[in-house]
Motif scaffolding. Structure first.
Motif, PDB file in Angstrom:
ATOM      1  N   ALA A  53       0.834  -1.206   0.000  1.00  8.92           N
ATOM      2  CA  ALA A  53       0.000   0.000   0.000  1.00  8.92           C
ATOM      3  C   ALA A  53       0.868   1.256   0.000  1.00  8.92           C
ATOM      4  O   ALA A  53       0.531   2.262  -0.644  1.00  8.92           O
ATOM      5  CB  ALA A  53      -0.930  -0.001   1.207  1.00  8.92           C
ATOM      6  N   GLY A  54       1.992   1.200   0.717  1.00 11.42           N
ATOM      7  CA  GLY A  54       2.905   2.337   0.726  1.00 11.42           C
ATOM      8  C   GLY A  54       3.474   2.616  -0.658  1.00 11.42           C
ATOM      9  O   GLY A  54       3.553   3.768  -1.084  1.00 11.42           O
ATOM     10  N   ASP A  55       3.871   1.553  -1.377  1.00 10.61           N
ATOM     11  CA  ASP A  55       4.397   1.734  -2.743  1.00 10.61           C
ATOM     12  C   ASP A  55       3.311   2.258  -3.671  1.00 10.61           C
ATOM     13  O   ASP A  55       3.570   3.120  -4.524  1.00 10.61           O
ATOM     14  CB  ASP A  55       4.937   0.404  -3.274  1.00 10.61           C
ATOM     15  N   VAL A  56       2.095   1.744  -3.522  1.00  5.76           N
ATOM     16  CA  VAL A  56       0.987   2.212  -4.361  1.00  5.76           C
ATOM     17  C   VAL A  56       0.731   3.697  -4.118  1.00  5.76           C
ATOM     18  O   VAL A  56       0.556   4.480  -5.072  1.00  5.76           O
ATOM     19  CB  VAL A  56      -0.291   1.392  -4.080  1.00  5.76           C
ATOM     20  N   ALA A  57       0.743   4.101  -2.858  1.00  5.21           N
ATOM     21  CA  ALA A  57       0.530   5.519  -2.537  1.00  5.21           C
ATOM     22  C   ALA A  57       1.622   6.384  -3.160  1.00  5.21           C
ATOM     23  O   ALA A  57       1.345   7.459  -3.707  1.00  5.21           O
ATOM     24  CB  ALA A  57       0.502   5.711  -1.018  1.00  5.21           C
ATOM     25  N   PHE A  58       2.862   5.906  -3.089  1.00  8.54           N
ATOM     26  CA  PHE A  58       3.999   6.654  -3.650  1.00  8.54           C
ATOM     27  C   PHE A  58       3.785   6.893  -5.147  1.00  8.54           C
ATOM     28  O   PHE A  58       3.883   8.031  -5.624  1.00  8.54           O
ATOM     29  CB  PHE A  58       5.287   5.859  -3.417  1.00  8.54           C
ATOM     30  N   PHE A  59       3.488   5.826  -5.889  1.00  6.42           N
ATOM     31  CA  PHE A  59       3.410   5.960  -7.339  1.00  6.42           C
ATOM     32  C   PHE A  59       2.136   6.699  -7.779  1.00  6.42           C
ATOM     33  O   PHE A  59       2.162   7.462  -8.742  1.00  6.42           O
ATOM     34  CB  PHE A  59       3.491   4.578  -7.990  1.00  6.42           C
ATOM     35  N   VAL A  60       1.023   6.475  -7.081  1.00  5.29           N
ATOM     36  CA  VAL A  60      -0.219   7.151  -7.457  1.00  5.29           C
ATOM     37  C   VAL A  60      -0.098   8.662  -7.238  1.00  5.29           C
ATOM     38  O   VAL A  60      -0.470   9.465  -8.115  1.00  5.29           O
ATOM     39  CB  VAL A  60      -1.412   6.581  -6.651  1.00  5.29           C
ATOM     40  N   VAL A  61       0.429   9.050  -6.096  1.00  3.29           N
ATOM     41  CA  VAL A  61       0.584  10.488  -5.814  1.00  3.29           C
ATOM     42  C   VAL A  61       1.576  11.121  -6.797  1.00  3.29           C
ATOM     43  O   VAL A  61       1.374  12.253  -7.261  1.00  3.29           O
ATOM     44  CB  VAL A  61       1.038  10.698  -4.354  1.00  3.29           C
ATOM     45  N   THR A  62       2.635  10.375  -7.135  1.00  4.13           N
ATOM     46  CA  THR A  62       3.599  10.897  -8.125  1.00  4.13           C
ATOM     47  C   THR A  62       2.927  11.156  -9.460  1.00  4.13           C
ATOM     48  O   THR A  62       3.126  12.205 -10.087  1.00  4.13           O
ATOM     49  CB  THR A  62       4.752   9.901  -8.308  1.00  4.13           C
ATOM     50  N   ILE A  63       2.120  10.209  -9.915  1.00  8.43           N
ATOM     51  CA  ILE A  63       1.426  10.365 -11.202  1.00  8.43           C
ATOM     52  C   ILE A  63       0.489  11.578 -11.157  1.00  8.43           C
ATOM     53  O   ILE A  63       0.437  12.378 -12.101  1.00  8.43           O
ATOM     54  CB  ILE A  63       0.641   9.087 -11.532  1.00  8.43           C
ATOM     55  N   VAL A  64      -0.241  11.724 -10.058  1.00  2.37           N
ATOM     56  CA  VAL A  64      -1.188  12.841  -9.941  1.00  2.37           C
ATOM     57  C   VAL A  64      -0.444  14.183  -9.956  1.00  2.37           C
ATOM     58  O   VAL A  64      -0.840  15.134 -10.657  1.00  2.37           O
ATOM     59  CB  VAL A  64      -2.016  12.702  -8.644  1.00  2.37           C
ATOM     60  N   ILE A  65       0.672  14.259  -9.202  1.00  3.46           N
ATOM     61  CA  ILE A  65       1.422  15.521  -9.160  1.00  3.46           C
ATOM     62  C   ILE A  65       2.019  15.851 -10.525  1.00  3.46           C
ATOM     63  O   ILE A  65       1.981  17.001 -10.978  1.00  3.46           O
ATOM     64  CB  ILE A  65       2.517  15.442  -8.077  1.00  3.46           C
ATOM     65  N   LEU A  66       2.580  14.840 -11.202  1.00  4.70           N
ATOM     66  CA  LEU A  66       3.160  15.090 -12.525  1.00  4.70           C
ATOM     67  C   LEU A  66       2.082  15.465 -13.539  1.00  4.70           C
ATOM     68  O   LEU A  66       2.369  16.156 -14.517  1.00  4.70           O
ATOM     69  CB  LEU A  66       3.937  13.856 -13.005  1.00  4.70           C
ATOM     70  N   ARG A  67       0.846  15.010 -13.298  1.00  2.00           N
ATOM     71  CA  ARG A  67      -0.254  15.400 -14.192  1.00  2.00           C
ATOM     72  C   ARG A  67      -0.516  16.902 -14.101  1.00  2.00           C
ATOM     73  O   ARG A  67      -0.765  17.565 -15.121  1.00  2.00           O
ATOM     74  CB  ARG A  67      -1.520  14.618 -13.820  1.00  2.00           C
ATOM     75  N   PHE A  68      -0.442  17.443 -12.898  1.00  2.00           N
ATOM     76  CA  PHE A  68      -0.737  18.870 -12.704  1.00  2.00           C
ATOM     77  C   PHE A  68       0.531  19.746 -12.749  1.00  2.00           C
ATOM     78  O   PHE A  68       0.433  20.955 -12.959  1.00  2.00           O
ATOM     79  CB  PHE A  68      -1.461  19.089 -11.380  1.00  2.00           C
ATOM     80  N   PHE A  69       1.711  19.128 -12.500  1.00  2.00           N
ATOM     81  CA  PHE A  69       2.977  19.878 -12.567  1.00  2.00           C
ATOM     82  C   PHE A  69       3.948  19.124 -13.474  1.00  2.00           C
ATOM     83  O   PHE A  69       4.936  18.542 -12.999  1.00  2.00           O
ATOM     84  CB  PHE A  69       3.582  20.051 -11.172  1.00  2.00           C
ATOM     85  N   PRO A  70       3.684  19.107 -14.781  1.00  2.00           N
ATOM     86  CA  PRO A  70       4.523  18.311 -15.693  1.00  2.00           C
ATOM     87  C   PRO A  70       5.966  18.783 -15.767  1.00  2.00           C
ATOM     88  O   PRO A  70       6.845  18.019 -16.164  1.00  2.00           O
ATOM     89  CB  PRO A  70       3.814  18.470 -17.046  1.00  2.00           C
ATOM     90  N   ASN A  71       6.227  20.045 -15.416  1.00  2.00           N
ATOM     91  CA  ASN A  71       7.597  20.566 -15.432  1.00  2.00           C
ATOM     92  C   ASN A  71       8.274  20.503 -14.071  1.00  2.00           C
ATOM     93  O   ASN A  71       9.359  21.059 -13.891  1.00  2.00           O
ATOM     94  CB  ASN A  71       7.595  22.017 -15.927  1.00  2.00           C
ATOM     95  N   GLY A  72       7.642  19.826 -13.114  1.00  2.00           N
ATOM     96  CA  GLY A  72       8.251  19.670 -11.803  1.00  2.00           C
ATOM     97  C   GLY A  72       7.709  20.654 -10.780  1.00  2.00           C
ATOM     98  O   GLY A  72       7.215  21.724 -11.132  1.00  2.00           O
ATOM     99  N   ILE A  73       7.808  20.278  -9.517  1.00  2.00           N
ATOM    100  CA  ILE A  73       7.212  21.094  -8.457  1.00  2.00           C
ATOM    101  C   ILE A  73       7.998  22.364  -8.189  1.00  2.00           C
ATOM    102  O   ILE A  73       7.462  23.311  -7.616  1.00  2.00           O
ATOM    103  CB  ILE A  73       7.090  20.285  -7.153  1.00  2.00           C
TER     104      ILE A  73
END
Length: 288
Positions: free
Chosen positions: A260-280
């Motif tokens: 579940a921890g790995d799933v949370a890591f990758f899902v949140v990463t995908i969501v953030i990159l969707r809204f910040f494609p050039n990085g945070i």
């Protein structure tokens, strides 16, 4: 959840973030700053772990063994840059293929030399207690070293003459060369620094994780995502992205399972990159 359990969970999350951060700093230099997709970074980390393991078993004190592993990987990184990478700058797909092949060679060599698994060296420094929970002092030491390493690398690239020349050589090689900067030598030193940091990470992590030929894979996939998510301010962005994602993953693992921890890591990463494609870090003020 009691206070001691809450403190233990928070410290565990902090330690997990430290493991990922120390594995990421070398990649932040080579991939984030230089733009070289180094798929052999995990194998560099693995080599640092085996070098520390072999030196320690030969009777070398652990701190000296880590230092030797760091210097050894820095020299190896310089050799790799001069023999392979210097011909591939600006050709991302070619660097990806070349370092992937190099990683496979290093992986197979590790299997031939050490087998699929080896005995560890044990955690030094004893343990401390948080309520009814026992935690290794070495994890605190590793957390402190991780913070010092990030600060030191940041200051090297921001405050030193080499750092200024390195950033110039990376951002605009032709203009840097026109003002007298030896861009080839600077690139070799920078790649060597990144490889040495991977060796340092491997050496520091080997008491906590068994040295195996594939040990680098456990860290590198998350490190790549953190560096991608970091954006233009490589070091501070990586520190922020890995701190947030690593902490979230560790807390989720503590409450549910490691999967579940790995799933949370990758899902949140995908969501953030969707809204910040050039990085945070795009839009942040800073130099690195």
């Amino acid at each position: 959840m009691g206070i001691d359990q809450l403190a233990s969970t928070a410290l565990t999350a902090l330690f997990s973030v430290s493991f990922l951060l120390i594995a990421s700093v070398g990649l932040a230099v080579i991939f984030g700053m230089m733009g070289v997709i180094n798929l052999a970074h995990g194998e560099f980390l693995m080599m640092g772990a085996y070098a520390t393991l072999v030196a320690t078993k030969a009777g070398v004190p652990f701190p000296l063994a880590v230092l030797l592993a760091t210097l050894g990987l820095a020299v190896f990184g310089a050799i790799v840059e001069k023999s392979i990478i210097q011909f591939l700058y600006g050709r991302l797909f070619d660097t990806l293929l070349a370092t992937w092949g190099l990683g496979m060679i290093l992986y197979q060599l590790a299997i031939l030399m050490f087998g699929a698994s080896t005995s560890g060296i044990g955690l030094p420094m004893g343990s401390f207690h948080v309520g009814g929970y026992s935690m290794p002092v070495y994890y605190l030491f590793l957390t402190a070293v991780t913070g010092i390493t990030f600060i030191a690398v940041y200051l090297i690239f921001v405050k030193t003459r080499y750092g200024i020349m390195a950033r110039a050589a990376i951002q605009n090689p032709s203009m840097a060369a026109s003002v007298g900067i030896e861009t080839k030598r600077i690139n070799t030193i920078t790649f060597s620094l990144g490889a040495g940091l991977a060796g340092l990470a491997g050496g520091l992590l080997v008491p906590a994780f068994p040295a195996t030929p594939d040990m680098g894979l456990a860290f590198v996939s998350k490190a790549f995502l953190a560096v991608v998510m970091a954006g233009p301010l490589t070091l501070t962005g990586t520190f922020a992205s890995m701190g947030g994602l690593g902490g979230l993953s560790s807390l989720t693992s503590s409450i549910f399972t490691s999967v579940a921890g790995d799933v949370a890591f990758f899902v949140v990463t995908i969501v953030i990159l969707r809204f910040f494609p050039n990085g945070i870090s795009r839009g942040w003020r800073g130099k690195l």
